[in-house]
Design a protein around this motif. Structure first.
Motif, PDB file in Angstrom:
ATOM      1  N   PHE A  59     112.110  15.808 -36.243  1.00 32.60           N
ATOM      2  CA  PHE A  59     112.699  15.170 -37.423  1.00 32.60           C
ATOM      3  C   PHE A  59     113.980  14.384 -37.146  1.00 32.60           C
ATOM      4  N   ALA A  60     114.486  14.376 -35.906  1.00 36.05           N
ATOM      5  CA  ALA A  60     115.676  13.584 -35.599  1.00 36.05           C
ATOM      6  C   ALA A  60     115.737  13.334 -34.105  1.00 36.05           C
ATOM      7  N   SER A  61     116.285  12.180 -33.717  1.00 35.44           N
ATOM      8  CA  SER A  61     116.367  11.855 -32.302  1.00 35.44           C
ATOM      9  C   SER A  61     117.525  10.901 -32.054  1.00 35.44           C
ATOM     10  N   LEU A  62     117.978  10.894 -30.809  1.00 35.22           N
ATOM     11  CA  LEU A  62     119.044  10.006 -30.363  1.00 35.22           C
ATOM     12  C   LEU A  62     118.574   9.360 -29.071  1.00 35.22           C
ATOM     13  N   GLY A  63     118.738   8.025 -28.970  1.00 30.08           N
ATOM     14  CA  GLY A  63     118.241   7.320 -27.808  1.00 30.08           C
ATOM     15  C   GLY A  63     119.236   6.337 -27.227  1.00 30.08           C
ATOM     16  N   LEU A  64     119.085   6.064 -25.946  1.00 34.76           N
ATOM     17  CA  LEU A  64     119.932   5.122 -25.217  1.00 34.76           C
ATOM     18  C   LEU A  64     119.043   4.235 -24.373  1.00 34.76           C
ATOM     19  N   SER A  65     119.366   2.944 -24.322  1.00 31.00           N
ATOM     20  CA  SER A  65     118.671   2.037 -23.414  1.00 31.00           C
ATOM     21  C   SER A  65     119.695   1.188 -22.671  1.00 31.00           C
ATOM     22  N   LEU A  66     119.357   0.884 -21.422  1.00 31.24           N
ATOM     23  CA  LEU A  66     120.169   0.019 -20.578  1.00 31.24           C
ATOM     24  C   LEU A  66     119.367  -1.231 -20.260  1.00 31.24           C
ATOM     25  N   GLN A  67     119.995  -2.404 -20.407  1.00 25.46           N
ATOM     26  CA  GLN A  67     119.310  -3.666 -20.191  1.00 25.46           C
ATOM     27  C   GLN A  67     120.046  -4.486 -19.129  1.00 25.46           C
ATOM     28  N   ARG A  68     119.278  -5.301 -18.421  1.00 29.34           N
ATOM     29  CA  ARG A  68     119.884  -6.232 -17.464  1.00 29.34           C
ATOM     30  C   ARG A  68     118.971  -7.441 -17.315  1.00 29.34           C
ATOM     31  N   THR A  69     119.593  -8.614 -17.199  1.00 28.39           N
ATOM     32  CA  THR A  69     118.830  -9.846 -17.013  1.00 28.39           C
ATOM     33  C   THR A  69     118.880 -10.286 -15.552  1.00 28.39           C
ATOM     34  N   TYR A  70     117.799 -10.956 -15.151  1.00 31.76           N
ATOM     35  CA  TYR A  70     117.696 -11.511 -13.795  1.00 31.76           C
ATOM     36  C   TYR A  70     117.164 -12.941 -13.920  1.00 31.76           C
ATOM     37  N   SER A  71     117.781 -13.876 -13.196  1.00 34.50           N
ATOM     38  CA  SER A  71     117.327 -15.265 -13.260  1.00 34.50           C
ATOM     39  C   SER A  71     117.944 -16.056 -12.114  1.00 34.50           C
ATOM     40  N   ASP A  72     117.267 -17.160 -11.754  1.00 33.85           N
ATOM     41  CA  ASP A  72     117.851 -18.089 -10.790  1.00 33.85           C
ATOM     42  C   ASP A  72     119.004 -18.867 -11.399  1.00 33.85           C
ATOM     43  N   ALA A  73     119.044 -18.909 -12.728  1.00 34.55           N
ATOM     44  CA  ALA A  73     120.144 -19.587 -13.417  1.00 34.55           C
ATOM     45  C   ALA A  73     121.313 -18.617 -13.546  1.00 34.55           C
ATOM     46  N   LEU A  74     122.455 -19.008 -13.006  1.00 38.79           N
ATOM     47  CA  LEU A  74     123.615 -18.122 -13.055  1.00 38.79           C
ATOM     48  C   LEU A  74     124.009 -17.786 -14.481  1.00 38.79           C
ATOM     49  N   ALA A  75     123.736 -18.705 -15.406  1.00 40.30           N
ATOM     50  CA  ALA A  75     124.096 -18.456 -16.794  1.00 40.30           C
ATOM     51  C   ALA A  75     123.291 -17.326 -17.407  1.00 40.30           C
ATOM     52  N   LEU A  76     122.106 -17.063 -16.844  1.00 37.76           N
ATOM     53  CA  LEU A  76     121.222 -16.042 -17.409  1.00 37.76           C
ATOM     54  C   LEU A  76     121.195 -14.764 -16.588  1.00 37.76           C
ATOM     55  N   ASP A  77     121.791 -14.783 -15.454  1.00 36.81           N
ATOM     56  CA  ASP A  77     121.662 -13.668 -14.523  1.00 36.81           C
ATOM     57  C   ASP A  77     122.789 -12.652 -14.699  1.00 36.81           C
TER      58      ASP A  77
END
Length: 835
Positions: free
Chosen positions: A133-151
């Motif tokens: 009936f209840a939960s707590l969650g965590l996510s970690l994200q990271r971007t990868y790209s040849d474009a420095l603006a997106l990496d």
């Protein structure tokens, strides 16, 4: 790619219903693929990784998912590409985890910023912990790209979900909390979701979601969103939503809608999903824009809606007689099979006695009858069988036996050991006083044989068992009772004789059982072990539960424990009282079923537990389910319950008290030990094991035992609303079967655990699906497992290394060693009837 026409066709094909990802302005920052058609509060699959990580905790099993979005090249959002996700709950702990990789290939027209020039990847890992009936969650994200603006943009997301009722779920999510940016100034804005999911019918058949997302930009804005989910019988689930960003700004307002249809196919081992749909709205970048979305998922759990796989038969093989909890687990397994629409038949391969008592066998017979009432065929396959197997399998459609097997049954028996002479030779004298001529428990230690009253009681109990067994077999095998008794008396039987006598229907080796099932069902079917995958939950949370509280074994003062090697369970008054108190005070528990498997024990422990049962029954329904025995102290604690159920052959009654000790003075004298006692009063050492009771002390003890007995009568009279004299007339230590107890108003109804649970749900106004919470939790210590005293089996460690006769001797004496010598006992002498 020019997919506008394909998007229109998809929209028409899937009956566009409003369900979609959040609409917003033309997006100029990296994002994962949106979770189209999912509610932030109601999602319970791997799309939760990018939508609400807390909902990972609600996944009933593993899932591998591929998602894809295809846009027109004129679209100006970066939502084109593929995503691959894997999620699963961890074993033994309420934790789930998952990982997802998004491979984004933005449309050519998304040229503002770097999206039209470079692809990028978005990696997400999530973890969640919680309950139903209840939960707590965590996510970690990271971007990868040849474009420095997106990496190299790394962020984390926190989510919380609550599902307190069948009808409602609530979620709060904070995305990209750290608001990362890189050296070129590109970054991820913080955003916050608040979401409700409402199920008007209480199930997932219809779900409406209301959500709002706040994006924390310089001029932050809200995006309201509504979702809709509908289960379509025999197909799957229709999803849709609509969202509008900047709803109060006509110059910046953008909307987005999507619809998709998910087709489900479930089998015994899991399910598959194939989904497709359309996306439309000016939130894609221009008026009249369309896109297409598709998904494929393989799941380790079965879906509620959709097509079911091929029909099959289930094999249950018993190689060890279950203990008390194992017996309940077997019952629940059979009950669940009765509800499976795709199960044609159940095969019971019995390689040992199916239960440790005839009362338990009666509950198994009830489960077999439930299977048959629900259209399932039941086949028993035997090797060396006894009377319990004969009794159970007489309720099945067909019984087959290994050609080299046999039926080792020629009638019922019960045996009792008496130790007076043995103790006398050792120099030990048992000294007891008792109330009630039927209270025969001390006789094992004080006599070399039963009294006439006790012998008559034992014979009557044996005859009650024999009558009910014969009547059950007679009904199932269609053999008249007089003829059946005559045939049984000719046992034991080899397989051919058992067939001739009409006890079985034929022969089969293990490898021939499959073809026997085909004949029984009337067509070719698949025979599998019962390793069914779990079902996806049809409802939020669990709602109120029924607490199934076990009182298993001799009742003792203190905490519950187990006697090593013997596998003898002791039900501690502190443990049971605490469990009942917690159940009474827990608002998530709507009713209590007290499962009593006890011959009684300490009078004090009985009274402590009695009080907690009484207090609990004033707050919520308490229904007693008597198992093999609920006698003496076991009946004492049952008396204040709201209602009492007993199997016809449950052993109950034995309303009486005895008190005593073992005098070892002669033993010590033989081995040369002298005991000197110093005391301030004549009776200071009355309970010492180093001397016998005096005549005066015996007289006083008889008076005290009479007072304890009077309390016993009062407790029963109060709980059962009977006159104390009427209770005394059926008391005096007399043992009754459940059937006999019904006519004497000691129980309310004949029935097993299934009937008790159903009645408890009815009294508490709980739905039929209200879950069961088994209490107290079993001890799973390593040393217990090594000694063989834990788990679901009834076989103890001693039984694996000692002759059966020595085990019986040890168990007969054990109860008198676990109870303190200065404690009055409300305990029944349990002489098992062996078929």
């Amino acid at each position: 790619m020019k997919l506008r026409k394909l998007g229109i066709v998809s929209a028409l094909s899937f009956s566009l219903v409003a369900v979609a990802a959040p609409a917003q302005q033309v997006i100029q920052r990296p994002t994962p693929l949106p979770a189209f058609g999912r509610s932030v509060a109601g999602t319970d699959d791997t799309t939760a990784l990018v939508q609400n990580p807390a909902n990972l905790a609600f996944m009933p099993g593993s899932e591998l998912r591929w998602s894809a979005v295809f846009l027109d090249e004129s679209n100006q959002v970066p939502w084109q590409g593929h995503a691959f996700a894997l999620g699963f709950p961890l074993p033994l702990v309420p934790i789930a985890t998952g990982v997802r990789l998004d491979l984004i290939d933005p449309p050519y027209s998304a040229i503002r910023g770097p999206f039209g020039q470079y692809n990028y990847q978005w990696l997400t890992w999530g973890i969640a912990a919680g309950s139903d009936f209840a939960s707590l969650g965590l996510s970690l994200q990271r971007t990868y790209s040849d474009a420095l603006a997106l990496d190299g943009l790394s962020s984390f997301t926190l989510g919380y979900s609550a599902r307190p009722f069948d009808h409602l779920a609530l979620s709060l999510v904070a995305h990209d909390i750290n608001g990362p940016t890189n050296a070129l100034g590109y970054g991820l804005e913080r955003s916050y979701d608040i979401a409700l999911a409402i199920r008007p019918t209480g199930s997932r058949a219809l779900e409406v979601g209301l959500e709002g997302k706040y994006v924390d930009t310089r001029d932050g804005y809200w995006t309201p969103r509504a979702t809709l989910g509908i289960d379509v019988p025999y197909l799957g689930r229709l999803r849709g939503d609509v969202a509008v960003s900047h709803p109060n700004d006509s110059n910046r307002r953008a909307w987005l809608a999507s619809a998709n249809m998910a087709f489900h196919m479930s089998g015994a081992g899991g399910s598959a999903e194939l989904a497709g749909g359309a996306i439309t709205g000016n939130g894609l970048g221009e008026k009249g824009s369309y896109g297409v979305q598709a998904e494929i998922a393989m799941r380790g759990y079965r879906e509620v809606s959709g097509l079911e796989g091929p029909r099959y038969a289930v094999r249950l093989r018993l190689e060890e007689t279950p203990g008390s909890r194992g017996h309940v687990a077997l019952l629940r397994q059979l009950w669940s099979l009765a509800e499976e629409k795709t199960v044609d038949a159940v095969v019971l391969e019995l390689r040992t006695a199916p239960a440790g008592s005839m009362a338990h066998v009666q509950e198994l017979r009830d489960a077999v009858q439930l299977l048959r009432a629900n259209g399932k065929r039941v086949l028993c396959h035997l090797e060396d069988a006894g009377g319990a197997e004969l009794y159970l399998c007489s309720a099945a459609n067909k019984t087959l036996m290994n050609p080299a097997g046999g039926l080792r049954f020629a009638g019922l028996k019960s045996q009792a050991m008496y130790f007076s002479s043995l103790l006398g030779k050792l120099g030990v004298r048992a000294d007891f006083v008792r109330i009630g001529q039927h209270k025969s428990a001390p006789e094992r230690l004080t006599r070399d044989s039963a009294t006439d009253v006790a012998r008559a009681d034992k014979i009557d109990l044996l005859q009650q068992h024999e009558r009910q067994l014969v009547e059950g077999v007679s009904q199932g095998r269609r053999i008249a009772v007089p003829e059946l008794r005559k045939r049984i008396a000719g046992g034991p039987f080899i397989a051919s004789e058992a067939y001739t006598m009409g006890f079985i229907d034929g022969y089969a080796f293990d490898d021939e059982v499959d073809s026997a099932v085909d004949k029984l069902v009337g067509r070719s079917t698949i025979l599998i072990d019962d390793d069914r995958a779990p079902r996806a939950p049809a409802r939020f949370g669990v709602g109120q539960r029924v607490a199934l509280v076990y009182v298993d074994g001799d009742m003792v003062d203190g905490k519950s424990k187990t006697v090593p090697l013997l596998g003898m369970k002791l039900a501690g008054s502190y443990t049971i009282a605490k469990t009942l108190k917690e159940s009474r005070e827990n608002p998530l528990i709507g009713a209590v079923v007290l499962r009593i498997e006890s011959p009684g024990g300490s009078a004090m422990a009985s009274d402590v537990i009695w009080r907690e049962v009484q207090l609990t029954a004033k707050v919520k329904p308490v229904v007693v389910s008597m198992g093999a025995s609920a006698a003496s102290g076991g009946y004492y604690i049952a008396s204040p319950a709201t209602r009492i159920f007993a199997n016809p052959l449950s052993i109950t009654g034995s309303i009486g008290i005895f008190y005593g000790k073992a005098d070892v003075a002669e033993l010590l004298k033989k081995i040369g030990v002298t005991v000197e006692t110093y005391k301030t009063a004549p009776r200071a050492d009355a309970e010492s094991i180093y001397r016998p009771f005096t005549d005066e002390e015996k007289k006083e003890l008889q008076k005290k035992v009479g007072q304890f007995y009077d309390v016993f009568l009062s407790r029963v009279a109060q709980g059962r609303k009977l006159d104390k004299k009427a209770v005394d007339q059926v008391g005096q230590g007399r043992v009754w079967t459940g059937e006999q107890a019904l006519s004497r108003k000691l129980v309310d109804e004949l029935g097993g655990l299934r009937q008790a649970l159903a009645h408890a749900r009815q009294l508490a106004n709980l739905p039929d699906h209200a879950p069961i919470l088994e209490l107290p939790p079993p001890d799973q210590s390593l040393i217990g497992k090594l000694l063989g005293v834990e788990g679901v089996g009834a076989k103890s460690g001693a039984e694996q290394i000692l002759p059966a006769q020595l085990v019986d001797l040890a168990r007969a004496l054990a109860p008198f060693t676990v109870h303190a010598p200065d404690k009055p006992l409300a305990r029944m002498e349990l002489t098992p009837v062996k078929p």
